[in-house]
Scaffold this active site. Sequence first.
Site, short mmCIF file in Angstrom:
data_model
loop_
_atom_site.label_atom_id
_atom_site.label_comp_id
_atom_site.label_asym_id
_atom_site.label_seq_id
_atom_site.Cartn_x
_atom_site.Cartn_y
_atom_site.Cartn_z
N HIS A 1 16.22 -0.02 -38.73
CA HIS A 1 16.28 1.15 -37.85
C HIS A 1 16.41 2.45 -38.64
O HIS A 1 16.02 3.51 -38.15
CB HIS A 1 17.43 1.00 -36.86
CG HIS A 1 17.11 0.10 -35.72
ND1 HIS A 1 17.62 0.28 -34.45
CD2 HIS A 1 16.31 -1.00 -35.63
CE1 HIS A 1 17.14 -0.66 -33.64
NE2 HIS A 1 16.35 -1.45 -34.35
N ASP A 2 16.95 2.38 -39.84
CA ASP A 2 17.01 3.56 -40.69
C ASP A 2 15.61 3.93 -41.17
O ASP A 2 15.17 5.08 -41.07
CB ASP A 2 17.92 3.30 -41.88
CG ASP A 2 18.04 4.51 -42.81
OD1 ASP A 2 18.11 5.65 -42.29
OD2 ASP A 2 18.07 4.32 -44.04
N GLY B 1 11.94 7.74 -42.57
CA GLY B 1 12.02 7.01 -43.83
C GLY B 1 13.42 6.47 -44.08
O GLY B 1 14.35 6.69 -43.32
N THR C 1 18.99 -22.53 -35.35
CA THR C 1 19.79 -22.20 -36.54
C THR C 1 20.20 -20.73 -36.44
O THR C 1 19.65 -19.88 -37.13
CB THR C 1 18.99 -22.45 -37.83
OG1 THR C 1 17.73 -21.75 -37.74
CG2 THR C 1 18.72 -23.93 -38.03
#
Length: 347
Positions: free
Chosen positions: A66-67, A72, A249
């Site tokens: 998300h950053d 960027g 898993t």
Amino acid sequence: MHSSSSLIKLGFLLLLLNVSLSHAQLSPSFYDKTCPQVFDIATNTIKTALRSDPRIAASILRLHFHDCFVNGCDASILLDNTTSFRTEKDAFGNARSARGFDVIDTMKAAVEKACPKTVSCADLLAIAAQKSVVLAGGPSWKVPSGRRDSLRGFMDLANDNLPGPSSTLQVLKDKFRNVGLDRPSDLVALSGGHTFGKNQCQFIMDRLYNFSNSGKPDPTLDKSYLSTLRKQCPRNGNLSVLVDFDLRTPTIFDNKYYVNLKENKGLIQSDQELFSSPDASDTIPLVRAYADGQGKFFDAFVEAMIRMGNLSPSTGKQGEIRLNCRVVNSKPKIMDVVDTNDFASSI
């Protein structure tokens, strides 16, 4: 005229050189001499956090994703609100779901103690994401580093750029392409980050009970899986209840996510779209390949993570190296500065 034309050409060449050098500053060996401890610090911090929070590794990987999708990979997602900008933490894709900020804070404090004013929050988040994947059983890779931290957050851009749990495949393709990830393998491999971690019931209720306002569940959902999910997320139930992305898993980074998609057991719509959408002719073969071969998935994931990590990095003298990932550094008054090292150490 000739002289003027030559100067323009020279200026253009210098600009291209500057851009090239800026990107060249990202290097896996960036901290080899200045802060080799950062990698062990990141690993140990996450190991400690995992003892009390088994899903933290998936949460940190999501933070990095998300950053990078907003201006960027510049750690803008880590900034708190100020009078100058709204934090990305309040964006639709992050509010009440983005987590792991306290772990990054702990990691940053330890790194600052070992290597003051050296490691950016943007690099630290990228390294933490890699270590999180490794600790969950996934592939390892060398993280290109040398990013600088942004001076502000971008909430509106986050609202525009971040994919949502109900995004159609075409919307997903557009959002990935808009940030520079234009290969089908970028989308399919990075979506594999949902092979571990959890999601809240609120993001799947429409799929379970009222898909596209039909009053019925999503027809692509496997019937037995639908029954399981409805027990965990009953109508009018607690929307904050957590559901595993992968029932097989849930805490391991493996290729079972793609096996689930082949069986129509993707948890959120945007995941199942990779295999069930009419627009999936270029993603279905990749889902099949990754389901059949974990090594193929791991290789594609590493390549896509490096490509994502290289999105519009601030390098050189752009931005700053934050001392606290939640706030930009204080700027000194010129008259107060006598010894810059003393000042910086006092912030």
